[in-house]
Motif scaffolding. Structure first.
Motif, PDB file in Angstrom:
ATOM      1  N   ASP A   1       0.849  -1.196   0.000  1.00  0.00           N
ATOM      2  CA  ASP A   1       0.000   0.000   0.000  1.00  0.00           C
ATOM      3  C   ASP A   1       0.888   1.250   0.000  1.00  0.00           C
ATOM      4  O   ASP A   1       2.110   1.156  -0.113  1.00  0.00           O
ATOM      5  N   GLN A   2       0.282   2.429   0.141  1.00  0.00           N
ATOM      6  CA  GLN A   2       1.033   3.688   0.059  1.00  0.00           C
ATOM      7  C   GLN A   2       2.051   3.841   1.184  1.00  0.00           C
ATOM      8  O   GLN A   2       2.918   4.725   1.116  1.00  0.00           O
ATOM      9  N   PHE A   3       1.936   3.000   2.228  1.00  0.00           N
ATOM     10  CA  PHE A   3       2.910   3.051   3.318  1.00  0.00           C
ATOM     11  C   PHE A   3       3.970   1.952   3.183  1.00  0.00           C
ATOM     12  O   PHE A   3       4.857   1.837   4.022  1.00  0.00           O
ATOM     13  N   GLY A   4       3.844   1.141   2.163  1.00  0.00           N
ATOM     14  CA  GLY A   4       4.813   0.070   1.955  1.00  0.00           C
ATOM     15  C   GLY A   4       4.446  -1.232   2.640  1.00  0.00           C
ATOM     16  O   GLY A   4       5.294  -2.105   2.777  1.00  0.00           O
TER      17      GLY A   4
ATOM     18  N   THR B   1      20.570   8.369  -1.821  1.00  0.00           N
ATOM     19  CA  THR B   1      19.348   8.320  -2.623  1.00  0.00           C
ATOM     20  C   THR B   1      18.852   6.891  -2.565  1.00  0.00           C
ATOM     21  O   THR B   1      19.545   5.994  -3.028  1.00  0.00           O
ATOM     22  N   GLY B   2      17.689   6.672  -2.014  1.00  0.00           N
ATOM     23  CA  GLY B   2      17.165   5.312  -1.927  1.00  0.00           C
ATOM     24  C   GLY B   2      18.170   4.416  -1.236  1.00  0.00           C
ATOM     25  O   GLY B   2      18.640   4.736  -0.160  1.00  0.00           O
ATOM     26  N   SER B   3      18.549   3.330  -1.855  1.00  0.00           N
ATOM     27  CA  SER B   3      19.526   2.447  -1.239  1.00  0.00           C
ATOM     28  C   SER B   3      20.872   2.643  -1.920  1.00  0.00           C
ATOM     29  O   SER B   3      20.950   2.893  -3.111  1.00  0.00           O
ATOM     30  N   ALA B   4      21.927   2.511  -1.147  1.00  0.00           N
ATOM     31  CA  ALA B   4      23.272   2.677  -1.684  1.00  0.00           C
ATOM     32  C   ALA B   4      23.550   1.633  -2.760  1.00  0.00           C
ATOM     33  O   ALA B   4      24.269   1.888  -3.707  1.00  0.00           O
ATOM     34  N   CYS B   5      22.946   0.463  -2.603  1.00  0.00           N
ATOM     35  CA  CYS B   5      23.164  -0.614  -3.576  1.00  0.00           C
ATOM     36  C   CYS B   5      22.701  -0.187  -4.954  1.00  0.00           C
ATOM     37  O   CYS B   5      23.181  -0.681  -5.959  1.00  0.00           O
TER      38      CYS B   5
ATOM     39  N   GLU C   1      14.791   1.290   2.468  1.00  0.00           N
ATOM     40  CA  GLU C   1      14.726   2.633   1.869  1.00  0.00           C
ATOM     41  C   GLU C   1      13.760   3.557   2.603  1.00  0.00           C
ATOM     42  O   GLU C   1      13.996   4.752   2.694  1.00  0.00           O
ATOM     43  N   ILE C   2      12.643   3.007   3.069  1.00  0.00           N
ATOM     44  CA  ILE C   2      11.629   3.878   3.681  1.00  0.00           C
ATOM     45  C   ILE C   2      11.372   3.542   5.152  1.00  0.00           C
ATOM     46  O   ILE C   2      10.756   4.333   5.862  1.00  0.00           O
TER      47      ILE C   2
ATOM     48  N   VAL D   1      11.225   0.552  -4.750  1.00  0.00           N
ATOM     49  CA  VAL D   1      10.408   0.669  -3.533  1.00  0.00           C
ATOM     50  C   VAL D   1       9.438   1.848  -3.671  1.00  0.00           C
ATOM     51  O   VAL D   1       8.225   1.707  -3.465  1.00  0.00           O
ATOM     52  N   LEU D   2       9.977   3.019  -4.044  1.00  0.00           N
ATOM     53  CA  LEU D   2       9.109   4.190  -4.174  1.00  0.00           C
ATOM     54  C   LEU D   2       8.132   4.026  -5.333  1.00  0.00           C
ATOM     55  O   LEU D   2       6.992   4.508  -5.267  1.00  0.00           O
ATOM     56  N   MET D   3       8.552   3.331  -6.388  1.00  0.00           N
ATOM     57  CA  MET D   3       7.633   3.086  -7.495  1.00  0.00           C
ATOM     58  C   MET D   3       6.473   2.200  -7.025  1.00  0.00           C
ATOM     59  O   MET D   3       5.324   2.392  -7.428  1.00  0.00           O
TER      60      MET D   3
END
Lengths: 389, 172
Positions: A116-119, A317-321, A145-146, A331-333
């Protein structure tokens, strides 16, 4: 690192704890022996490894024999998907790539469960997938990430009600030390953890494997770890992991992190109040105490990160990987289905040593950086359907 | 983008010069081509980018802040898409067939900002035909190289300028 640097990238890796360093140096300088050898130096090394195994097991309420040392979270995750090679695996769509990609490479079929919108994965999705003959569910305990924490214990209860044999793995790499982890209460069959997220060294991790569940080693050709992971035992790194785990236990690290969450929330509200077109990608509730993911419309994430770097504030930015990867964060997508929001995101991740002065430092430079990037951006603000905050 | 850069001793797959093979810049694909950087113990620059890229990123030249309607331009060109993570827009003032002044706007990473900044310096004062000769290779060379997965930023810069020049010529 310069003392003037404000390091807010602990989710990528955290500084080595002094106790972990001491434990490692004692091995490197003193205990010279292969932990698999029968002679006395070998046995001394074996004792160090078993003490560390007990400390790691205690931190997640497991038995020492259920802990297999690995090279880290990615290997632990790969070991689980290798065990279920050729079978049906269900994963959340926001898993770490070492779960997502290794499942795709090995499973007969991968079912990606939406969030959902919260992951969060919906319980209904778990129940539905369990009716489709899934052999393994892999749902991370907390997202890197979040910061979203999944209700894994609820998922395991739902799966126990299933009439088919189904197993549950959880990647707890980010959650370890931040929130209380009890493998019995969670009801998981496999759990991935890593040392360097809790102040241990990079290059060592572990996989919890509940007694009696299927297991297939990823690396074969040696009797180490009771034939479950071949390769000469990395005694020094294991000693560091054990010392870091013991430190988390002794210091009630989970309680200390609650104070960090207060700082995190302060930064979040100051950003939302001060910076136009900012939004928060981390959930208000059910989030790790140390992770804050924010988006800034019309300002691209890498540019924000590097302008902050030039001002001695270190974020990611997001994950370093994923750096070096031009795709927007999966994840954000999965949360927003909006590539611009995903490209315009920054992750702040806090450590136990983070202070209110660090938050002030961020706020002394970030608003100017965002204003500049938004001003030079091709994306016009104010014409969108979205309202400024 | 194919892994076509020459092998170099620079870390992070720097491309210093590259064949002018057409690179698809409409949406840079996820470049999962294996790394070909040589292992080294290096004490190189503090960033993945060259010092020139860093300098143009931290102090970009000729960018247009805020509302572009305040800048009287003769032509403009836009390429890229925020969905892909990069978008560039070039604004030209043209007098006697030369680029009298140039401004730009960019949404994108450090190399995107540096590429447009560098390009604006490179083409100012040039005739339109001369300016069109400033391609991705020239931009990348000027910047002291770009990481391989960022080469498309120089391609986008060139295409934004070409779009602006085409916009001017189509007005005639």
């Amino acid at each position: 690192m310069k003392p003037s640097v404000t390091y807010l990238d602990h989710a990528a890796t955290s500084p080595l704890l002094p106790v972990a360093r001491t434990a490692m140096l004692e091995v490197l300088d003193g205990t010279f022996g292969n932990a698999s050898s029968l002679h006395s130096p070998g046995h001394a090394a074996q004792n160090i490894v078993e003490d560390a195994r007990s400390a790691v097991a205690k931190l997640i309420n497991a038995s020492p024999e259920e802990i297999i040392f690995t090279s880290g979270g990615s290997e632990s995750n790969n070991t689980v998907t290798e065990t279920f090679r050729g079978q049906k695996i269900a994963v959340s769509s926001i898993e770490h790539p070492s779960v997502l990609e290794s499942s795709r490479a090995r499973a007969s079929e991968v079912i990606e469960l939406p969030v959902d919108q919260f992951g969060r994965v919906d319980m209904g999705e778990i129940s539905h997938a369990s009716q489709l003959g899934v052999n393994l569910f892999s749902i991370m305990l907390a997202n890197n990430e979040i910061g979203t924490i999944q209700p894994v214990s609820e998922f395991s209860r739902a799966l126990q009600a299933s009439d088919k044999p189904v197993y549950l793995h959880s990647d707890a790499t980010q959650a370890l030390g931040k929130i209380k982890i009890d493998v019995q209460a969670l009801g998981v069959d496999y759990l991935t953890i890593s040392a360097h997220k809790i102040g241990g060294p990079i290059g060592i991790g572990a996989l919890y494997v509940r007694q009696g569940v299927p297991f297939k080693p990823l690396i074969i050709g040696g009797h180490q770890e009771h034939l479950r992971r071949a390769g000469t035992t990395n005694t020094a790194a294991i000693a560091g992991f054990g010392a870091a785990a013991q430190w988390c236990w002794d210091n009630w690290s989970c309680k200390k992190w609650v104070e960090v969450a207060t700082l995190r929330d302060q930064l979040k509200s100051r950003i939302l109040q001060t910076i136009p077109y900012s939004s928060c990608n981390s959930p208000d509730h059910g989030c790790l105490p140390n992770i804050l993911n924010m988006s800034f419309r019309a300002a691209e994430g890498e540019s924000i990160q590097l302008y902050l770097d030039a001002d001695d504030v270190i974020v990611s930015t997001g994950s370093a990987c994923a750096s070096g990867d031009l795709e927007p964060s999966h994840v954000l997508m999965a949360l927003h289905h909006d590539a611009e929001i995903a490209h315009s995101s920054i992750r702040f991740s806090f450590g136990l040593e983070t202070t209110p002065a660090d938050i002030d430092r961020v706020m002394s430079v970030l608003p100017k950086i965002i204003a500049r990037l938004q001003g030079m951006s091709t994306i016009k603000l104010g014409e969108s359907h979205e309202k400024p905050r | 983008m194919k892994n076509q850069g020459k092998r170099s001793n620079e870390p992070h797959n720097f491309i210093v010069a590259q064949n002018t093979q057409k690179v698809n810049s409409s949406c840079a694909s996820n470049q999962s081509t294996p790394s070909n950087s040589s292992p080294s113990t290096y004490s190189g620059p503090s960033w993945v980018y060259s010092e020139i890229v860093k300098e143009h990123f931290l102090s970009p030249r000729n960018f247009l802040m805020g509302d572009e309607s305040k800048y009287p331009y003769d032509a403009e060109g836009t390429v890229g898409n925020p969905v892909c993570g990069d978008q560039m827009r070039m604004f030209l003032q043209i007098a006697d067939g030369r680029i009298a002044d140039v401004k730009w706007k960019t949404y994108g990473c450090a190399s995107a900002i540096a590429s447009t900044s560098a390009l604006s310096e490179l083409v100012k004062g040039k005739t339109l035909d001369e300016a069109l000769q400033v391609g991705p290779v020239e931009i990348t060379k000027f910047l002291g190289g770009l990481p391989q997965h960022k080469f498309h930023c120089s391609v986008l810069g060139h295409e934004a300028l070409a779009a602006a020049i085409a916009n001017f010529r189509n007005q005639r």
